[in-house]
Design an enzyme around this catalytic site. Structure first.
Site, short mmCIF file in Angstrom:
data_model
loop_
_atom_site.label_atom_id
_atom_site.label_comp_id
_atom_site.label_asym_id
_atom_site.label_seq_id
_atom_site.Cartn_x
_atom_site.Cartn_y
_atom_site.Cartn_z
N CYS A 60 -8.42 -0.13 -32.92
CA CYS A 60 -8.67 0.98 -31.99
C CYS A 60 -8.29 2.34 -32.60
CB CYS A 60 -7.94 0.78 -30.67
SG CYS A 60 -6.17 0.75 -30.84
N GLU A 103 0.77 -1.15 -35.49
CA GLU A 103 0.66 0.19 -36.09
C GLU A 103 1.88 0.53 -36.93
OE1 GLU A 103 -0.19 2.96 -32.95
OE2 GLU A 103 1.30 2.11 -31.61
N ARG A 152 -3.03 1.17 -22.26
CA ARG A 152 -1.86 1.20 -23.13
C ARG A 152 -0.72 1.86 -22.38
NH1 ARG A 152 -1.88 4.33 -28.74
NH2 ARG A 152 -1.85 6.16 -27.40
N HIS A 170 -2.98 13.90 -32.85
CA HIS A 170 -3.57 13.65 -31.53
C HIS A 170 -4.44 14.80 -31.07
CE1 HIS A 170 -0.73 10.29 -31.48
NE2 HIS A 170 -1.68 9.73 -30.78
N ARG A 178 1.08 12.19 -39.85
CA ARG A 178 -0.36 12.35 -39.58
C ARG A 178 -0.71 13.73 -39.05
NH1 ARG A 178 -1.02 8.26 -34.41
NH2 ARG A 178 -2.83 9.47 -33.79
N ASN A 232 -4.34 4.70 -37.11
CA ASN A 232 -3.84 6.07 -37.30
C ASN A 232 -2.36 6.06 -37.65
OD1 ASN A 232 -6.37 6.56 -36.30
ND2 ASN A 232 -5.66 7.02 -34.23
N ASP A 233 -1.61 5.28 -36.88
CA ASP A 233 -0.19 5.20 -37.16
C ASP A 233 0.11 4.25 -38.30
OD1 ASP A 233 1.28 6.99 -35.51
OD2 ASP A 233 0.60 5.84 -33.78
N ARG A 258 -5.40 5.77 -23.36
CA ARG A 258 -4.13 6.40 -23.77
C ARG A 258 -3.46 6.98 -22.53
NH1 ARG A 258 -7.32 7.85 -28.71
NH2 ARG A 258 -6.06 7.26 -30.49
C1 PEP Z 1 -3.38 4.53 -33.62
O1 PEP Z 1 -2.25 4.83 -33.96
O2 PEP Z 1 -4.28 4.19 -34.42
C2 PEP Z 1 -3.77 4.61 -32.20
C3 PEP Z 1 -4.94 4.17 -31.79
O3 PEP Z 1 -2.91 5.20 -31.35
P1 PEP Z 1 -2.67 6.78 -31.28
O4 PEP Z 1 -3.70 7.44 -32.15
O5 PEP Z 1 -2.77 7.19 -29.87
O6 PEP Z 1 -1.29 6.91 -31.84
MG MG Z 2 -0.69 4.99 -32.48
#
Ligand code: PEP
Ligand code: MG
Length: 593
Positions: free
Chosen positions: A520, A449, A346, A202, A483, A472-473, A309
């Site tokens: 996203c 995710e 979210r 993040h 990550r 991402n997750d 977020r």
């Molecule tokens: C993701 O996990 O791709 C996402 C958009 O949420 P975050 O990056 O805030 O975990």
């Molecule tokens: Mg996420």
């Protein structure tokens, strides 16, 4: 001597500037420039804070005095001596006078300089005095805060370039937590380097949203770089060059100009609709962290917010978390700024590398929670905090009275959670009805995710109106790669066939049921994946506002139908990336779009 340090590229472009080293524990110290006319007052503020600490320590010494506490008295002596040492005071003043740093920034900068000298000392006793110095400085910084003129709420100058034409500054730190990174949204720094962190941590995501070059995972950089060194941050290659030679500097300055020209070219696409070559309209939405980001969404030409977020509203809150009213105001601000465009809020995604308390993620990981990414995170956390969750749901629902609001829930993985979630939403609606507070129909979506969610999509879609894929997750949980951990970042692979198959499956299943699906995660804003995602049938992308034009440029050149034909070949490949790149080369695009 020039040195290169290699890390992970997280935010593109080239930054050239003088290094400002900040210890992780002091990243949240206010960093802003003062006006030349304020220099005298700032020095007085510093002196006053120092005098306050001298008085405190002297009083303490008198209180504990006597044989029984001889050691403590001696320690306080050392602290008083360090405090009154003119080297610290004079050099700190100099940072204020020469650089116009605020007192806290000047003091922590000078601490870094002296701390290094301590580190290099042969004598162990003297080396150990570094901890004393740090404690003393902490006390003075805290006294500066108590003095009130600390101005942590004062907006820092927009960029370092505004600073009287002086050198640009880049921040170098061992680690920066997302909560601290968010404070740099309007900061003086033109680039960032950290020792730790993964490409999609993040911290990296927030750095990317700042649209300034950044490199993370550049291990040792905070040790190698010295205060005020000239450094180049190559955000494309993930390289940091310390004290570059004049030739290298000139080459990078040239590249910097090229990047600026490219940006200006992309800017012209802002108001062009995103439509593929074969006439498929594509929705380009933006990801935001704070209400103040709303303007950037409009400036980028995005057609709404695909991911707000909300957890960033809950960070840096020593005085308590925002309640329903404060959250409602924040959401309403965005909804009204977007003026009819959709805003997808979210619910809080706290936990893992975004701890609520001020514990650095690394500390939380090792000392408090065994596996934070698999622990009480996102919807799990919300369901465990029903009161707070109720406040957030009511705030989001109330904001819907002012425009188009959609509610998005992170990390859904179990049907039990789904039932509890909808019960909580119903309770929130009931409460608002009983208060006679207005709210509109709000669509509810699930973030996909976790592989479990992708695999059980038909069941989820019985309840949810739309889904948004958090790549991402999804990558982290599919490949079992943290990550945020740079030691395994080479294995964090968005091109992994299993990841691509889960994304393709989710898009196919959602579309087959007539439900909206968006991506996203960071893959949505990476042009390397645009063709492939379009080929999978994706027509809604959400990304950092800064990426919107680059993705649009790509979309304008893609024949989406052609890519859906190519999709099976890519998905069946052992190495989808090279197959995709080969296909991209084989499908040349018309120039001049
Ligand atoms: C993701 O996990 O791709 C996402 C958009 O949420 P975050 O990056 O805030 O975990
Ligand atoms: Mg996420």
């Amino acid at each position: 001597m020039s040195i290169q340090v290699f890390g992970l590229p997280v935010s593109r472009g080239v930054a050239i500037g003088r290094a400002v080293l900040v210890a992780s524990s002091r990243v949240d110290v206010a960093h802003y420039f003062i006006e030349p006319a304020q220099i005298e007052a700032e020095i007085r503020r510093l002196r006053k804070a120092r005098d306050m600490v001298v008085a405190e320590l002297t009083a303490l010494q008198a209180e504990v005095g006597g044989e029984a506490h001889a050691e403590l008295v001696a320690l306080l002596d050392v602290h008083l001596m360090l405090l009154q040492d003119e080297t610290l005071a004079e050099a700190t003043r100099q940072w204020i006078i020469d650089r116009h740093y605020n007192a806290e920034w000047a003091l922590s900068t000078q601490l870094e300089v002296i701390a290094r000298q301590f580190d290099e000392m042969e004598d162990e006793y003297l080396r150990d005095r570094k901890a004393d110095l740090e404690q003393v400085v902490e006390r003075v910084i805290s006294a500066l805060g108590r003095l009130g003129a600390g101005k942590t709420d004062v907006a820092p100058l927009q960029t370092a370039r505004d600073f009287g034409g002086e050198d640009p500054l880049v921040l170098v730190a061992a680690d920066i937590a997302p909560a601290d990174m968010i404070q740099f949204k309007r900061s003086v720094f033109t680039g960032f380097v950290t020792d730790v962190g993964g490409r999609n941590s993040h911290t990296a995501i927030v750095a990317r949203s700042l649209d300034i070059p950044a490199v993370v995972g550049a291990r040792e950089s905070s040790r190698i770089v010295k205060q005020d060194d000239w450094i180049i941050i190559d955000g494309d290659a993930g390289v940091v060059i310390v004290n570059p030679s004049p030739i290298v500097l000139e080459e990078y300055r040239f590249r910097q100009r090229q990047v600026e020209l490219e940006r200006a070219r992309l800017d012209r696409l802002r108001h062009t609709p995103a439509v593929t070559l074969d006439g498929e309209p594509v929705e380009l939405l933006a990801n935001i962290e704070l209400p103040s980001d709303a303007q950037a969404v409009l400036d980028a030409g995005a057609v709404g917010v695909g991911l707000f977020r909300s957890e960033f509203l809950f960070m840096n809150r020593p005085g308590g978390l925002p309640g329903e009213e404060e959250q409602y105001e924040a959401y309403r601000r965005v909804v009204q700024a977007l003026d009819g465009l959709p805003v997808t809020i979210r619910t809080i995604d706290i936990g893992a590398d975004k701890p609520l308390d001020r514990l650095p993620a690394a500390e939380a990981r090792h000392e408090h929670i065994l596996n934070p990414a698999l622990g009480l995170r996102a919807i799990r956390w919300s369901l465990a905090e029903p009161e707070m969750f109720g406040e957030q749901l009511r705030a989001i629902l109330r904001a819907s009275a002012h425009g188009k609001v959609r509610l998005l829930v992170p990390m859904v993985a179990q049907m039990r959670e789904v039932r509890l979630l909808f019960a909580a939403i119903e309770r929130a609606r009931q409460e608002l009805r009983s208060r006679a507070q207005p709210f509109a129909d709000v669509q509810v979506g699930a973030m996909i995710e976790v592989p479990a969610a992708a695999l059980m999509l038909p069941a989820l879609l019985e309840h949810f109106d739309f889904v948004s894929i958090g790549t991402n997750d999804l990558i982290q949980y599919t490949l079992a790669i943290d990550r945020a951990d740079e030691t395994v970042s080479h294995l964090y692979d968005p091109w992994h066939p299993a990841v691509l198959q889960l994304i393709a499956l989710t898009i196919r299943e959602a579309r087959a049921r007539g439900k909206e699906v968006c991506v996203c995660g960071e893959m949505a804003g990476d042009p390397a994946f645009t063709e492939l995602l379009l080929g999978m049938g994706l027509r809604s992308f959400s990304m950092h506002p800064t990426q919107v034009s680059a993705i649009k440029k790509r979309i304008l050149r893609v024949d989406a139908g052609g890519w859906s034909d190519r999709l099976p070949v890519v998905l069946a490949a052992e190495d989808p990336q090279s197959v995709c790149e080969r296909l991209q080369r084989a499908a040349p695009v018309p120039e001049g779009t």
